[in-house]
Design a protein around this motif. Structure first.
Motif, PDB file in Angstrom:
ATOM      1  N   LEU A 297       2.172  14.598  -2.613  1.00  0.00           N
ATOM      2  CA  LEU A 297       3.655  13.515  -1.235  1.00  0.00           C
ATOM      3  C   LEU A 297       4.649  12.809  -2.603  1.00  0.00           C
ATOM      4  O   LEU A 297       5.384  12.841  -1.252  1.00  0.00           O
ATOM      5  N   THR A 298       3.590  11.718  -2.704  1.00  0.00           N
ATOM      6  CA  THR A 298       4.753  11.092  -3.552  1.00  0.00           C
ATOM      7  C   THR A 298       3.743  10.055  -4.930  1.00  0.00           C
ATOM      8  O   THR A 298       2.054  10.623  -4.292  1.00  0.00           O
ATOM      9  N   ASP A 299       4.476  10.094  -5.544  1.00  0.00           N
ATOM     10  CA  ASP A 299       3.683   8.734  -6.497  1.00  0.00           C
ATOM     11  C   ASP A 299       3.477   7.089  -6.180  1.00  0.00           C
ATOM     12  O   ASP A 299       4.168   6.370  -7.053  1.00  0.00           O
ATOM     13  N   ARG A 300       4.441   7.102  -5.348  1.00  0.00           N
ATOM     14  CA  ARG A 300       4.783   5.653  -5.159  1.00  0.00           C
ATOM     15  C   ARG A 300       3.640   5.280  -3.559  1.00  0.00           C
ATOM     16  O   ARG A 300       3.895   4.550  -2.771  1.00  0.00           O
ATOM     17  N   GLN A 302       1.198   2.532  -1.562  1.00  0.00           N
ATOM     18  CA  GLN A 302       1.020   1.714  -1.146  1.00  0.00           C
ATOM     19  C   GLN A 302       0.559   1.332  -0.268  1.00  0.00           C
ATOM     20  O   GLN A 302       1.134   2.490   0.939  1.00  0.00           O
ATOM     21  N   GLY A 303       0.332   0.034   0.289  1.00  0.00           N
ATOM     22  CA  GLY A 303      -0.011  -0.257   1.689  1.00  0.00           C
ATOM     23  C   GLY A 303      -1.761  -0.202   1.592  1.00  0.00           C
ATOM     24  O   GLY A 303      -2.601  -0.028   1.376  1.00  0.00           O
ATOM     25  N   GLU A 304      -2.372  -0.966   2.740  1.00  0.00           N
ATOM     26  CA  GLU A 304      -3.373  -1.002   3.252  1.00  0.00           C
ATOM     27  C   GLU A 304      -4.118  -0.201   2.653  1.00  0.00           C
ATOM     28  O   GLU A 304      -4.173   1.302   3.846  1.00  0.00           O
ATOM     29  N   GLU A 307      -5.202   1.953   6.632  1.00  0.00           N
ATOM     30  CA  GLU A 307      -4.792   2.244   7.344  1.00  0.00           C
ATOM     31  C   GLU A 307      -4.050   3.544   7.189  1.00  0.00           C
ATOM     32  O   GLU A 307      -3.756   4.834   7.562  1.00  0.00           O
ATOM     33  N   ILE A 308      -3.528   3.430   5.516  1.00  0.00           N
ATOM     34  CA  ILE A 308      -3.137   4.804   4.610  1.00  0.00           C
ATOM     35  C   ILE A 308      -4.318   5.651   4.983  1.00  0.00           C
ATOM     36  O   ILE A 308      -3.771   7.035   4.953  1.00  0.00           O
ATOM     37  N   LYS A 310      -6.434   6.463   7.205  1.00  0.00           N
ATOM     38  CA  LYS A 310      -5.622   6.988   9.278  1.00  0.00           C
ATOM     39  C   LYS A 310      -5.058   8.227   8.636  1.00  0.00           C
ATOM     40  O   LYS A 310      -4.973   9.508   9.792  1.00  0.00           O
ATOM     41  N   LEU A 311      -3.637   7.905   8.144  1.00  0.00           N
ATOM     42  CA  LEU A 311      -2.923   8.737   8.013  1.00  0.00           C
ATOM     43  C   LEU A 311      -2.964  10.231   7.227  1.00  0.00           C
ATOM     44  O   LEU A 311      -3.219  11.697   7.589  1.00  0.00           O
ATOM     45  N   GLY A 314      -5.066  12.409   9.235  1.00  0.00           N
ATOM     46  CA  GLY A 314      -4.457  13.315   9.997  1.00  0.00           C
ATOM     47  C   GLY A 314      -4.425  14.410   8.845  1.00  0.00           C
ATOM     48  O   GLY A 314      -3.577  15.616   9.368  1.00  0.00           O
ATOM     49  N   ILE A 315      -3.378  13.670   7.727  1.00  0.00           N
ATOM     50  CA  ILE A 315      -2.780  15.284   6.797  1.00  0.00           C
ATOM     51  C   ILE A 315      -3.702  16.316   6.699  1.00  0.00           C
ATOM     52  O   ILE A 315      -3.540  17.321   6.849  1.00  0.00           O
ATOM     53  N   LEU A 334      -1.208  12.729  -4.035  1.00  0.00           N
ATOM     54  CA  LEU A 334      -0.470  11.649  -4.485  1.00  0.00           C
ATOM     55  C   LEU A 334      -1.131  10.265  -5.082  1.00  0.00           C
ATOM     56  O   LEU A 334      -2.344  10.468  -5.273  1.00  0.00           O
ATOM     57  N   GLU A 361     -12.896   9.070   9.203  1.00  0.00           N
ATOM     58  CA  GLU A 361     -11.862  10.112   9.979  1.00  0.00           C
ATOM     59  C   GLU A 361     -12.204  11.116  10.011  1.00  0.00           C
ATOM     60  O   GLU A 361     -11.958  11.935  10.762  1.00  0.00           O
TER      61      GLU A 361
ATOM     62  N   THR B 298       2.117  16.241   9.073  1.00  0.00           N
ATOM     63  CA  THR B 298       1.194  16.191  10.104  1.00  0.00           C
ATOM     64  C   THR B 298       1.055  16.183  11.740  1.00  0.00           C
ATOM     65  O   THR B 298       2.816  15.299  12.184  1.00  0.00           O
ATOM     66  N   ARG B 300      -0.686  14.155  13.371  1.00  0.00           N
ATOM     67  CA  ARG B 300      -1.851  13.226  13.406  1.00  0.00           C
ATOM     68  C   ARG B 300      -1.483  12.199  12.878  1.00  0.00           C
ATOM     69  O   ARG B 300      -2.460  10.959  12.833  1.00  0.00           O
ATOM     70  N   GLU B 307       1.529  -0.225   7.731  1.00  0.00           N
ATOM     71  CA  GLU B 307       1.046   0.447   6.821  1.00  0.00           C
ATOM     72  C   GLU B 307       1.504   1.946   6.517  1.00  0.00           C
ATOM     73  O   GLU B 307       1.696   1.957   5.167  1.00  0.00           O
ATOM     74  N   LYS B 310       4.787   2.038   4.921  1.00  0.00           N
ATOM     75  CA  LYS B 310       4.438   1.538   3.342  1.00  0.00           C
ATOM     76  C   LYS B 310       4.432   2.597   2.294  1.00  0.00           C
ATOM     77  O   LYS B 310       5.837   3.155   1.784  1.00  0.00           O
ATOM     78  N   SER B 318      10.202   8.608  -3.163  1.00  0.00           N
ATOM     79  CA  SER B 318      10.098   9.668  -4.600  1.00  0.00           C
ATOM     80  C   SER B 318      10.636  11.316  -4.490  1.00  0.00           C
ATOM     81  O   SER B 318      10.759  11.833  -5.111  1.00  0.00           O
TER      82      SER B 318
END
Lengths: 442, 442
Positions: A297-300, A302-304, A307-308, A310-311, A314-315, A334, A361, B298, B300, B307, B310, B318
């Motif tokens: 997905l990414t090498d970047r 960031q974020g709480e 919360e990340i 949850k996403l 979902g993925i 990631l 989750e 996703t 979802r 967040e 980010k 990326s």
């Protein structure tokens, strides 16, 4: 019954850490062919053109890099010294090993830096200085302007952190209170050549940020530093000495940090030899070898963390149930460095917290999966773990033991959660750091 | 100069909204071949086996669904009635259109539901009842137990929302204070057959949650409802009538909601005819047709908008710079429903906020890209916009106008930010809702 992904995952983790081990990074990417130093995909340097070779370095992973450089160049090295975090050293032959405090710098860093400067100050035109840089190098390589003390710096840092200044603004101030940071080390090395080999622990690998960019061009100026001081109304709070120093800088009495147009950078090469993407690509390669379809997905990241999570959950769920981004057997990867805003008084780290939040989750996921998140330096927050892992059996375990995931999350107590179910990832100190790695197999 | 992605993106948005338009969903997926009603990839129903066909429905998108059913089945429909949100109706011939309040239900919903029940109460064995369900159906289809008033319900809702009860717990209570929700509508329709056609506005398409699952099995019980009341110490706060009703339920004097083993579900089919994944797959298909490599992350998406932004910005960066998850020309797609925790007093919605937060993270991106996030119902928070879009020129615009992105974010004022730079996405009410769509072209 063993989760079918776990074995693969454990091998992947080992393999990724091996791929970003500073010793092997040097050994894999640098070769000596006669007098020619071949830096893979970068440059060939004819060592015969240089009279002398000096090596300096700083950062938590500088010792294994130095060891590899010693093995590679051996007697060609005329002198060398590196400064690492206490306990992060290892036996070297030619290069002198020194240790100091991290992340808060102590007098030893100043002393050890002077030792390194004594070495490079011998360097003349036709000499080569190899600078080894890894995460932590900012606190382990420092020379302060005449009259400025560590205490002045500590007070300033405190003021800046509580002022609401952004990290870039803080860095601008810090670079202008240093005689090393922001390309100034390269200036000092000139007219000798600088070859800087860098292990990146910063998102996006910005040369000016890794270890405060001692050999990299810098766009910030004394004028900006003074503006930031006044923006946050710190003029009357910082020490008189710092104020006087900045004024001299503003009047042009002290050279500013060199920008990209500075001629010194014709003598300077900065090469990132290891980063988060390299570790991720190793994980990806290994997963593919084991038959997984992969999505990096990414090498970047960031974020709480929660919360990340949850996403991410979902993925994973849509992967397991609907086949996107990729169907089973699938691997989602990631990397980066999430953050945790503490609200509870528990013990944990960003990797353990993200894993716990993903578990919450996925509480109804019945398909086989393995998820983990860990810090490549072997440390996650103030714990002895690098991170944690979960699989679908964890969910059963949690029900059986009546553990309340949301309660542990709320108290930021991920460490004690994973400790009692024995699902911490413990690598011990790895002497590398390319931030965090997160992946899921399903 | 026009961003080269914008034109493609605008066509993609239109195409995705067309794909989840309730009218076309019915028209695309249902065909009448003689007496055979073919439901694509699902079932063939021989209408000759049924004496009569009735149609009822509820939800913001029920009118276009009803229109399509009328066009499809025409004179075969014996009677029908639907209840939609005020202003969401359209001319129907055979099926009676009724309107009521949403999201807080009013007396009209109760009255209109009784009208629908009068129709289905005529249904006998060998009759077919088609139930059209879209988002909002929970408030637009309701029958309360004898003696329970809307006011009792409003007070209970208030108590539950301030109690800290989880959404699942609140739903358990609500289902047990209804004679429609949690499969009870299907029970009432039996022994006639129920064919429920559903547009999903809930993550993961759980039948028991969409419009409170009027024709779906329900696992919750009166016993659980009573437990939840006592867990949150509401026994002495809820009305005496509700308490008495729950006690009767507990004693078995009122039938509980039917679970999956209930024979009624042999007579019942629930088909999701449209959802977030369908819209995403349309976007994906269109992007691929335009030459983009795609990654559908996703359907979802959950979590705090800023967040998630980010992480999303990291994925975009990326992608642009390192080619993962996919290199340029690339398209990253995801859908679901993020949340916004309000801290400021500005105006905005989750889609506008996520777009603003992505803009903040991409402030240094110089490559061409287009990013947007929008609600498929045409509404984002309490605004007249569906969402917002940004591209690399937005960054220049922001600098020129000296707009402080972080300031707008902090005040949750994304609407006024995008309004002044004319980058709102305004579709008007779409009469559909499959949650939000987010995509980036680069």
């Amino acid at each position: 019954m063993m989760n079918r992904h776990k074995n693969t995952a454990e091998k992947m983790i080992k393999s990724a850490l091996r791929a970003v081990d500073p010793y092997y990074l040097i050994m894999d990417q640098l070769k000596l062919e006669g007098d020619i130093l071949v830096i893979q995909n970068r440059e060939k340097i004819n060592l015969a053109e240089f009279k002398r070779i000096f090596v300096i370095g700083a950062g938590k992973g500088a010792a294994p890099m130095a060891l590899a450089i010693e093995e590679l160049l051996g007697h060609r090295i005329n002198a060398g010294a590196i400064n690492v975090k206490y306990g992060h050293g290892q036996d070297l032959k030619k290069i002198r090993l020194m240790e100091a405090a991290h992340p808060i710098l102590d007098e030893n860093t100043l002393k050890n830096t002077r030792q390194m400067l004594e070495i490079i100050d011998q360097a003349r035109q036709n000499d080569l200085v190899i600078v080894l840089i890894t995460g932590g190098g900012s606190a382990l390589l420092e020379l302060l302007p005449e009259g400025i003390t560590l205490q002045d710096l500590a007070i300033l840092n405190q003021l800046l952190l509580s002022s609401g200044a952004a990290i870039d603004e803080i860095n601008t101030i810090r670079k202008h209170l240093s005689l090393i940071k922001g390309g100034q080390l390269a200036k000092r090395i000139a007219p000798a050549r600088t070859l800087s080999l860098i292990l990146s622990d910063v998102i996006g690998d910005p040369l000016q940020s890794i270890a405060s960019g001692p050999a990299a061009p810098d766009t910030s100026t004394f004028a900006q530093a003074v503006d930031i001081i006044s923006k946050y109304r710190l003029e009357n709070k910082i020490s008189v000495k710092i104020k006087a120093y900045f004024k001299k800088g503003l009047r042009g009495e002290i050279p500013d940090t060199p920008d990209a147009n500075d001629a010194v950078f014709k003598l300077t090469a900065n090469y990132i030899i290891g980063n988060n993407a390299l570790a991720l690509n190793t994980l990806k390669h290994d997963a593919e070898q084991s038959g997984y379809k992969t999505v990096l997905l990414t090498d970047r990241v960031q974020g709480e963390a929660r919360e990340i999570a949850k996403l991410l959950a979902g993925i994973i769920k849509s992967g397991v149930q609907s086949g996107f981004p990729v169907s089973s057997p699938g691997c989602i990867l990631l990397g980066g460095e999430p953050t945790v805003t503490l609200s509870g008084d528990g013990k944990g780290g960003r990797n353990q917290e993200i894993t716990l939040a993903v578990l919450q989750e996925l509480a109804e996921c019945k398909s086989e999966f393995y998820f983990c998140s860990f810090g490549t330096d072997g440390t996650d927050g103030p714990t002895d773990a690098a991170g944690a892992w979960i699989d679908e059996q964890t969910i059963t375990k949690v029900y059986e033991r009546k553990l309340c995931v949301s309660d542990y999350l709320q108290r930021n107590d991920s460490y004690h959660f994973f400790k009692q179910i024995d699902q911490l990832i413990a690598t011990g100190p790895t002497r590398t750091n390319v931030m965090d790695l997160i992946f899921c197999l399903y």
